[in-house]
Scaffold this motif. Structure first.
Motif, PDB file in Angstrom:
ATOM      1  N   VAL A 228      12.051 -33.465  18.118  1.00 43.31           N
ATOM      2  CA  VAL A 228      12.117 -34.137  16.812  1.00 43.31           C
ATOM      3  C   VAL A 228      13.366 -33.765  16.026  1.00 43.31           C
ATOM      4  O   VAL A 228      14.092 -34.654  15.539  1.00 43.31           O
ATOM      5  N   PRO A 229      13.687 -32.466  15.829  1.00 40.97           N
ATOM      6  CA  PRO A 229      14.868 -32.129  15.025  1.00 40.97           C
ATOM      7  C   PRO A 229      16.156 -32.736  15.571  1.00 40.97           C
ATOM      8  O   PRO A 229      17.016 -33.179  14.793  1.00 40.97           O
ATOM      9  N   ARG A 230      16.305 -32.791  16.881  1.00 42.15           N
ATOM     10  CA  ARG A 230      17.525 -33.369  17.450  1.00 42.15           C
ATOM     11  C   ARG A 230      17.611 -34.866  17.154  1.00 42.15           C
ATOM     12  O   ARG A 230      18.692 -35.395  16.889  1.00 42.15           O
ATOM     13  N   LEU A 231      16.470 -35.529  17.225  1.00 47.25           N
ATOM     14  CA  LEU A 231      16.468 -36.974  16.943  1.00 47.25           C
ATOM     15  C   LEU A 231      16.749 -37.243  15.474  1.00 47.25           C
ATOM     16  O   LEU A 231      17.406 -38.235  15.127  1.00 47.25           O
ATOM     17  N   VAL A 232      16.266 -36.364  14.594  1.00 49.04           N
ATOM     18  CA  VAL A 232      16.567 -36.500  13.161  1.00 49.04           C
ATOM     19  C   VAL A 232      18.065 -36.345  12.930  1.00 49.04           C
ATOM     20  O   VAL A 232      18.681 -37.098  12.163  1.00 49.04           O
ATOM     21  N   GLN A 240      10.916 -44.332  13.406  1.00 49.94           N
ATOM     22  CA  GLN A 240      11.491 -44.609  14.719  1.00 49.94           C
ATOM     23  C   GLN A 240      11.116 -43.521  15.732  1.00 49.94           C
ATOM     24  O   GLN A 240      10.783 -43.802  16.881  1.00 49.94           O
ATOM     25  N   ILE A 241      11.174 -42.268  15.272  1.00 49.04           N
ATOM     26  CA  ILE A 241      10.839 -41.150  16.156  1.00 49.04           C
ATOM     27  C   ILE A 241       9.371 -41.199  16.544  1.00 49.04           C
ATOM     28  O   ILE A 241       9.006 -41.003  17.715  1.00 49.04           O
ATOM     29  N   ALA A 242       8.509 -41.465  15.562  1.00 53.16           N
ATOM     30  CA  ALA A 242       7.070 -41.529  15.826  1.00 53.16           C
ATOM     31  C   ALA A 242       6.752 -42.605  16.856  1.00 53.16           C
ATOM     32  O   ALA A 242       5.937 -42.405  17.760  1.00 53.16           O
ATOM     33  N   ALA A 243       7.411 -43.757  16.733  1.00 54.52           N
ATOM     34  CA  ALA A 243       7.168 -44.849  17.678  1.00 54.52           C
ATOM     35  C   ALA A 243       7.671 -44.490  19.078  1.00 54.52           C
ATOM     36  O   ALA A 243       7.002 -44.764  20.085  1.00 54.52           O
ATOM     37  N   ALA A 244       8.844 -43.850  19.151  1.00 53.84           N
ATOM     38  CA  ALA A 244       9.437 -43.521  20.444  1.00 53.84           C
ATOM     39  C   ALA A 244       8.633 -42.456  21.184  1.00 53.84           C
ATOM     40  O   ALA A 244       8.479 -42.516  22.407  1.00 53.84           O
ATOM     41  N   LEU A 245       8.133 -41.460  20.438  1.00 54.54           N
ATOM     42  CA  LEU A 245       7.410 -40.348  21.064  1.00 54.54           C
ATOM     43  C   LEU A 245       5.903 -40.540  21.070  1.00 54.54           C
ATOM     44  O   LEU A 245       5.165 -39.670  21.562  1.00 54.54           O
ATOM     45  N   GLU A 246       5.443 -41.660  20.515  1.00 52.76           N
ATOM     46  CA  GLU A 246       4.004 -41.939  20.437  1.00 52.76           C
ATOM     47  C   GLU A 246       3.266 -40.834  19.674  1.00 52.76           C
ATOM     48  O   GLU A 246       2.262 -40.301  20.118  1.00 52.76           O
ATOM     49  N   LEU A 247       3.822 -40.505  18.505  1.00 54.45           N
ATOM     50  CA  LEU A 247       3.218 -39.514  17.607  1.00 54.45           C
ATOM     51  C   LEU A 247       2.981 -40.167  16.259  1.00 54.45           C
ATOM     52  O   LEU A 247       3.614 -41.172  15.914  1.00 54.45           O
ATOM     53  N   ASP A 248       2.079 -39.566  15.469  1.00 53.32           N
ATOM     54  CA  ASP A 248       1.923 -40.092  14.123  1.00 53.32           C
ATOM     55  C   ASP A 248       3.043 -39.532  13.243  1.00 53.32           C
ATOM     56  O   ASP A 248       3.604 -38.468  13.507  1.00 53.32           O
ATOM     57  N   ILE A 249       3.349 -40.278  12.181  1.00 55.02           N
ATOM     58  CA  ILE A 249       4.507 -39.958  11.343  1.00 55.02           C
ATOM     59  C   ILE A 249       4.367 -38.574  10.704  1.00 55.02           C
ATOM     60  O   ILE A 249       5.355 -37.837  10.567  1.00 55.02           O
ATOM     61  N   GLU A 250       3.157 -38.183  10.341  1.00 56.08           N
ATOM     62  CA  GLU A 250       2.959 -36.896   9.679  1.00 56.08           C
ATOM     63  C   GLU A 250       3.338 -35.736  10.609  1.00 56.08           C
ATOM     64  O   GLU A 250       3.939 -34.755  10.177  1.00 56.08           O
ATOM     65  N   ARG A 251       2.991 -35.837  11.880  1.00 53.61           N
ATOM     66  CA  ARG A 251       3.380 -34.787  12.847  1.00 53.61           C
ATOM     67  C   ARG A 251       4.899 -34.692  12.947  1.00 53.61           C
ATOM     68  O   ARG A 251       5.464 -33.601  13.033  1.00 53.61           O
ATOM     69  N   VAL A 252       5.551 -35.828  12.988  1.00 53.44           N
ATOM     70  CA  VAL A 252       7.016 -35.855  13.063  1.00 53.44           C
ATOM     71  C   VAL A 252       7.612 -35.199  11.829  1.00 53.44           C
ATOM     72  O   VAL A 252       8.545 -34.383  11.921  1.00 53.44           O
ATOM     73  N   ARG A 253       7.084 -35.522  10.652  1.00 51.72           N
ATOM     74  CA  ARG A 253       7.586 -34.949   9.399  1.00 51.72           C
ATOM     75  C   ARG A 253       7.400 -33.433   9.384  1.00 51.72           C
ATOM     76  O   ARG A 253       8.304 -32.684   9.004  1.00 51.72           O
ATOM     77  N   GLN A 254       6.226 -32.956   9.825  1.00 57.70           N
ATOM     78  CA  GLN A 254       5.962 -31.516   9.848  1.00 57.70           C
ATOM     79  C   GLN A 254       6.903 -30.797  10.809  1.00 57.70           C
ATOM     80  O   GLN A 254       7.392 -29.708  10.512  1.00 57.70           O
ATOM     81  N   SER A 256       9.887 -31.680  11.669  1.00 59.61           N
ATOM     82  CA  SER A 256      11.213 -31.665  11.062  1.00 59.61           C
ATOM     83  C   SER A 256      11.305 -30.613   9.956  1.00 59.61           C
ATOM     84  O   SER A 256      12.302 -29.895   9.842  1.00 59.61           O
ATOM     85  N   GLU A 257      10.248 -30.498   9.160  1.00 60.09           N
ATOM     86  CA  GLU A 257      10.244 -29.519   8.067  1.00 60.09           C
ATOM     87  C   GLU A 257      10.234 -28.093   8.593  1.00 60.09           C
ATOM     88  O   GLU A 257      10.879 -27.213   8.016  1.00 60.09           O
ATOM     89  N   ARG A 258       9.507 -27.847   9.702  1.00 59.19           N
ATOM     90  CA  ARG A 258       9.477 -26.500  10.286  1.00 59.19           C
ATOM     91  C   ARG A 258      10.865 -26.076  10.737  1.00 59.19           C
ATOM     92  O   ARG A 258      11.281 -24.937  10.556  1.00 59.19           O
ATOM     93  N   GLN A 259      11.600 -27.039  11.284  1.00 51.34           N
ATOM     94  CA  GLN A 259      12.956 -26.746  11.750  1.00 51.34           C
ATOM     95  C   GLN A 259      13.850 -26.422  10.559  1.00 51.34           C
ATOM     96  O   GLN A 259      14.675 -25.507  10.595  1.00 51.34           O
ATOM     97  N   SER A 260      13.678 -27.151   9.457  1.00 52.42           N
ATOM     98  CA  SER A 260      14.478 -26.930   8.252  1.00 52.42           C
ATOM     99  C   SER A 260      14.200 -25.565   7.646  1.00 52.42           C
ATOM    100  O   SER A 260      15.098 -24.851   7.212  1.00 52.42           O
ATOM    101  N   ASP A 261      12.898 -25.171   7.672  1.00 51.77           N
ATOM    102  CA  ASP A 261      12.514 -23.881   7.080  1.00 51.77           C
ATOM    103  C   ASP A 261      13.074 -22.711   7.867  1.00 51.77           C
ATOM    104  O   ASP A 261      13.396 -21.660   7.332  1.00 51.77           O
TER     105      ASP A 261
END
Length: 262
Positions: A228-232, A240-254, A256-261
């Motif tokens: 996820v972080p690389r795709l962001v 777009q990431i959620a659709a490509a990886l077949e994940l829900d948007i909230e998981r993708v957001r979390q 990405s946030e973990r990587q930022s933290d």
């Protein structure tokens, strides 16, 4: 894969097995960390050292697995031990545990080191003499499987797999044990593929159980979240990431946030 390296993998993954081999409770392994230690002055490495994980008075165990005849075995083994003690000064008692495939490979302790025998610093394990202990203990049985001939290895492997399914309540440990048995079988039968091993020992059916499938899916999920972080960074939106990886948007957001933290 060399046989001795397979043993060191067993000791590292299941340290309690080593203590069973020397007649102590498997729980003793919980207090130790298994290490491969380099001796700087000689650029050599001691493949097996059990070091107490905490500041206790428990001894250090030096382990050497020997599958070939070597008349200089004890000269090398004790030299490495004393170099380790001189360099690290651990201020602890120690034990040397040579593990021989067969007693006939033991060249005998040279006279220069026989004073250690009186102090009980050395304890031997002969894999061809484990006998009934291998039948009673799942861990020792795994060690025995490594040196078993092909004619009896199949029967023993099935017994160990059944024993693991019955005796082990912790599903994570059960999975590790069964996967390690499979690794040993791949070593024992190098002409067979993993799929053939699974079929021969009914492992394919076992791996279809809910737990093994859950573990597999967890591994896949972790792999997706790591991307996820690389795709962001490449400019893709969460949608777009959620659709490509077949994940829900909230998981993708979390993710990405973990990587930022961090």
């Amino acid at each position: 894969m060399k046989t001795d390296s397979l043993f060191y993998q067993i000791f590292q993954t299941f340290p309690g097995i080593f203590f069973e081999l020397i007649g102590q409770p498997a729980s003793e392994g919980n207090a130790y960390q298994f290490q491969s230690v380099e001796i700087k002055e000689t650029v050599k490495r001691i493949d097996g050292v059990f070091v107490p994980a905490t500041e206790t008075q428990q001894p250090i165990y030096f382990v050497e697995v020997q599958f070939q005849s070597d008349k200089d075995f004890y000269y090398r083994f004790f030299t490495e031990i004393f170099l380790y003690l001189g360099q690290n000064k651990p201020k602890k008692d120690w034990r040397a545990v040579p593990v021989f495939y067969q007693r006939r490979l033991d060249p005998g302790v040279p006279i220069e080191y026989q004073c250690l025998l009186a102090s009980q610093q050395v304890q031997w394990v002969y894999l061809d003499e484990l006998g009934e202990t291998a039948n009673q203990s799942l861990g020792v049985g795994m060690v025995q499987l490594v040196v078993e001939d092909e004619a009896t290895a199949q029967r023993q492997a099935r017994q160990l797999i059944q024993k693991a399914q019955i005796e082990l309540e912790d599903e994570a440990i059960k999975r590790k044990v069964i996967e390690f048995i499979e690794t040993i079988l791949l070593y024992k039968f190098p002409n067979l593929s993993r799929q053939e091993i699974e079929a021969m020992f009914d492992l394919s059916e076992l791996k279809q159980t809910r737990y093994f499938q859950d573990i597999k899916e967890e591994g896949k999920l972790e792999g997706k979240l790591e991307t996820v972080p690389r795709l962001v960074q490449l400019g893709l939106s969460f949608e777009q990431i959620a659709a490509a990886l077949e994940l829900d948007i909230e998981r993708v957001r979390q993710a990405s946030e973990r990587q930022s933290d961090s």
